[in-house]
Design an enzyme around this catalytic site. Structure first.
Site, PDB file in Angstrom:
ATOM      1  N   CYS A  27       5.923  -0.074   7.501  1.00 31.04           N
ATOM      2  CA  CYS A  27       5.565   1.057   6.444  1.00 31.04           C
ATOM      3  C   CYS A  27       6.575   1.667   5.684  1.00 31.04           C
ATOM      4  O   CYS A  27       7.953   1.479   6.295  1.00 31.04           O
ATOM      5  CB  CYS A  27       5.112   2.344   7.424  1.00 31.04           C
ATOM      6  N   LEU A  28       6.408   1.957   4.632  1.00 30.48           N
ATOM      7  CA  LEU A  28       7.456   2.191   3.472  1.00 30.48           C
ATOM      8  C   LEU A  28       8.111   3.518   4.217  1.00 30.48           C
ATOM      9  O   LEU A  28       9.339   4.082   3.552  1.00 30.48           O
ATOM     10  CB  LEU A  28       6.994   2.354   2.244  1.00 30.48           C
TER      11      LEU A  28
ATOM     12  N   GLY B 169       0.736  -1.069   0.004  1.00 35.08           N
ATOM     13  CA  GLY B 169       0.034   0.127  -0.024  1.00 35.08           C
ATOM     14  C   GLY B 169       0.789   1.189  -0.036  1.00 35.08           C
ATOM     15  O   GLY B 169       2.235   1.069   0.469  1.00 35.08           O
TER      16      GLY B 169
ATOM     17  N   HIS C 145      -4.433   1.367   7.738  1.00 39.70           N
ATOM     18  CA  HIS C 145      -3.034   1.811   7.685  1.00 39.70           C
ATOM     19  C   HIS C 145      -2.930   3.100   6.736  1.00 39.70           C
ATOM     20  O   HIS C 145      -2.529   4.102   7.126  1.00 39.70           O
ATOM     21  CB  HIS C 145      -1.967   0.747   7.356  1.00 39.70           C
ATOM     22  N   GLU C 146      -3.364   2.657   5.552  1.00 43.20           N
ATOM     23  CA  GLU C 146      -3.244   3.833   4.243  1.00 43.20           C
ATOM     24  C   GLU C 146      -4.063   5.037   4.770  1.00 43.20           C
ATOM     25  O   GLU C 146      -3.558   6.067   4.470  1.00 43.20           O
ATOM     26  CB  GLU C 146      -3.433   3.019   3.054  1.00 43.20           C
TER      27      GLU C 146
ATOM     28  N   HIS D  57      -2.431   7.589   7.008  1.00 44.50           N
ATOM     29  CA  HIS D  57      -1.610   8.563   6.376  1.00 44.50           C
ATOM     30  C   HIS D  57      -2.425   9.681   5.893  1.00 44.50           C
ATOM     31  O   HIS D  57      -1.503  10.969   5.613  1.00 44.50           O
ATOM     32  CB  HIS D  57      -0.888   7.809   4.980  1.00 44.50           C
TER      33      HIS D  57
ATOM     34  N   GLN E 245       2.868  10.060   1.003  1.00 47.92           N
ATOM     35  CA  GLN E 245       3.955   9.245   1.510  1.00 47.92           C
ATOM     36  C   GLN E 245       4.952   9.708   0.119  1.00 47.92           C
ATOM     37  O   GLN E 245       6.271   9.310   0.179  1.00 47.92           O
ATOM     38  CB  GLN E 245       3.890   8.023   1.333  1.00 47.92           C
TER      39      GLN E 245
HETATM   40 NI    NI Z   1       2.394   3.353   5.607  1.00 48.50          NI
END
Ligand code: NI
Length: 176
Positions: free
Chosen positions: A96-97, A49, A138-139, A142, A54
């Protein structure tokens, strides 16, 4: 298509409230190319995701997708809203990225019902469970400036990646 640069923990863009997308902009070439770039960046990492903030663009747009048994289809959510949370809570490992090398346990509702626009600007209304529900929450966090670290209730589960692989990879709650 292009690989975009991912904003990392500490970058203020990750802490902002993302702006709504004007539905009239969704079908523009620029927005369609941006969505393709988000997918390409997500798959390149690889991740399951990626939210627009991000990549330092603070708008309400997320992409996700995951192959495999517990996987879910490639999904684009624009201006998403969660309109129902199931009563059950489940604990899952999340990463998380934007947070390099760390995993931690987060407890979230196991079922969510989501309303959003898709990449054609069409309305969607669906229920998600399992990893799909975790990823959506989660997304969407953000988009309100939240990271999984903020959702952890037990910081003692915070784990570096090598240690995750060594000690926790086969943890039954390990979903990601
Ligand atoms: Ni994330």
């Amino acid at each position: 298509m292009a690989i975009l640069t991912i904003a990392k923990l500490g970058n203020p863009v990750l802490r902002q409230m993302a702006a709504k997308v004007d539905p009239r902009d969704i079908r523009t070439k620029e927005m369609q190319r941006f969505i393709d770039d988000l997918f390409e960046t997500m798959l390149d990492e690889p991740g399951i995701g990626l939210a627009s903030p991000q990549v330092s663009r603070s708008i309400q747009l997320v992409v996700m997708g995951c192959e495999g048994d517990d996987g879910f289809p490639q999904t684009v959510l624009i201006n998403p809203k969660i309109v129902f949370y199931g009563p059950q809570q489940v604990e899952n490992w999340e990463g998380c990225l934007s947070v390099d090398g760390l995993r931690g346990k987060v407890t979230r509702p196991s079922v969510v019902r989501v309303q959003a626009l898709d990449r054609d600007g069409k309305s969607m209304d669906f229920e998600a469970t399992g990893l799909y529900a975790v990823c959506i929450q989660h997304e969407m966090d953000h988009l309100i400036g939240k990271l999984f670290l903020d959702r952890m209730t037990d910081m003692s589960t915070l784990t570096q990646l090598a240690e995750f692989d060594q000690y926790w990879r086969h943890d039954p709650v390990s979903a990601i």
